[in-house]
Design an enzyme around this catalytic site. Structure first.
Site, PDB file in Angstrom:
ATOM      1  N   ASP A 163       1.945   7.767   2.255  1.00 18.26           N
ATOM      2  CA  ASP A 163       2.775   6.848   3.033  1.00 18.26           C
ATOM      3  C   ASP A 163       2.118   6.434   4.347  1.00 18.26           C
ATOM      4  OD1 ASP A 163       5.677   5.662   3.203  1.00 18.26           O
ATOM      5  OD2 ASP A 163       5.185   6.423   5.195  1.00 18.26           O
TER       6      ASP A 163
ATOM      7  N   LYS B  66       0.828  -1.194   0.000  1.00 19.17           N
ATOM      8  CA  LYS B  66       0.000   0.000   0.000  1.00 19.17           C
ATOM      9  C   LYS B  66       0.870   1.254   0.000  1.00 19.17           C
ATOM     10  CE  LYS B  66       0.530  -1.307   4.328  1.00 19.17           C
ATOM     11  NZ  LYS B  66       1.871  -1.008   4.060  1.00 19.17           N
TER      12      LYS B  66
END
Length: 328
Positions: free
Chosen positions: A179, A98
């Site tokens: 992030d 991800k």
């Protein structure tokens, strides 16, 4: 007859790839079979460290190995699209770190290819598969805290000043939202769904032109709200709270949760704990293995449609700040 063991190919040899490789030793249905890096010596060192039989000096060789059943993509997110597509074109099942891609348009292309060719594809949102989070979802499904009205989730840390590094470099898709923010945004989606009615957000854009910290307020059609914060240059609490009309759930360090407590009005608090001795990536690997052994091409705990909706939401949030990456 038991489950077939999934032979994993790990694409990239960085830190998170090492965490995943180490955890595969704890997966009941998978093993680290091959590692691919742009540098053969680095791949060999990685293979030796984690007891991996095959080491390749290119990603192309890794995905071409006929013995590899599934590929774990662990490169920085600006490279996810090309790396995932490469693995899918080689006919491999793919688990991608991800955020899945930098934006929804990139992911739409990957999802279309995977579905057209009936290939397994999943975002590596490992939090969803942790035993503690599974119990939290059971509490919610059973209505233990009543109707959920509010979610609060934060994840942030103070990284060192490195303008060229991936966290702060716009050329590498840097910034807090992609992030760190993927964790609280995905958590809110898990609890309240990925389709808020309104989105309000603000961010501090730092010297390098990316968001160093942000705050998001999502409101939903049923009146529920989610308050989400993320940071890469600010150490903030990494906890999550779910408030309902009849109680609340508290999850300290929710992204790698090892405990959660349920508070229901008129009852004693109920705490669940997980005393695992490994990071927790083994659970998502097992989920992929179970899906592949069952002949599935998606996992319902984090469906491709939900991953797409989350990225569309993150695109909208970023759009409110006018933050666009040079390669977009």
């Amino acid at each position: 007859m038991g489950e077939a063991t999934i032979k994993w190919g790990i694409l990239a040899a960085g830190g998170i790839a090492g965490s995943f490789a180490g955890d595969l030793a704890h997966a009941s249905n998978g093993e680290a079979y091959a590692i691919g890096s742009r540098n053969l010596e680095k791949a060999k060192a990685f293979a030796e460290k984690f007891g991996i039989p095959k080491a390749y000096g290119s990603y192309e060789e890794l995905v071409a190995d006929p013995e590899v059943d599934a590929v774990y993509v662990a490169t920085p997110h600006p490279y996810h699209k090309e790396n995932v597509l490469m693995a899918l074109r080689a006919g491999k099942a793919v688990l991608c770190e991800k955020p899945f891609t930098v934006n929804a348009a990139e992911l739409e292309e990957l999802v279309a290819y995977a579905r057209e060719h009936k290939l397994f594809l999943m975002e590596a949102m490992w939090t969803r598969f942790l035993p503690v989070i599974r119990r939290v979802r059971e509490w919610l499904a059973a209505g233990r805290i009543g109707e959920v009205r509010m979610v609060k989730a934060d994840f942030g840390f103070r990284a060192g000043w490195d303008p060229a590094g991936r966290l702060l470099n716009p050329e590498l898709g840097g910034g807090a939202l992609l992030d760190a923010g993927i964790y609280p945004v995905s958590f809110a989606s898990m609890v309240l769904g990925p389709h808020p009615q309104t989105i309000q957000s603000t961010a501090h854009i730092g010297e390098t032109g990316v968001d160093e910290h942000f705050s998001v307020l999502l409101t939903y059609e049923n009146g529920a709200v989610a308050s989400l914060n993320g940071a890469v240059r600010l150490a903030i609490g990494n906890d999550a709270y779910i408030h309902g009309t009849n109680g609340k759930i508290y999850i300290p360090g929710f992204l790698n949760a090892t405990t959660a407590t349920l508070y229901v009005e008129g009852e004693e608090p109920e705490t669940v704990t997980d005393d695992r001795t490994f990071r927790g990536y083994a659970y998502e690997a097992e989920a992929v293995g179970q899906a592949l052994n069952a002949g599935l091409t998606e996992n319902s705990d984090i469906s491709l449609d939900e991953s797409l909706a989350i990225l569309r939401l993150m695109d909208q949030i970023r759009g409110q700040w006018g933050l666009k990456y040079p390669f977009e």
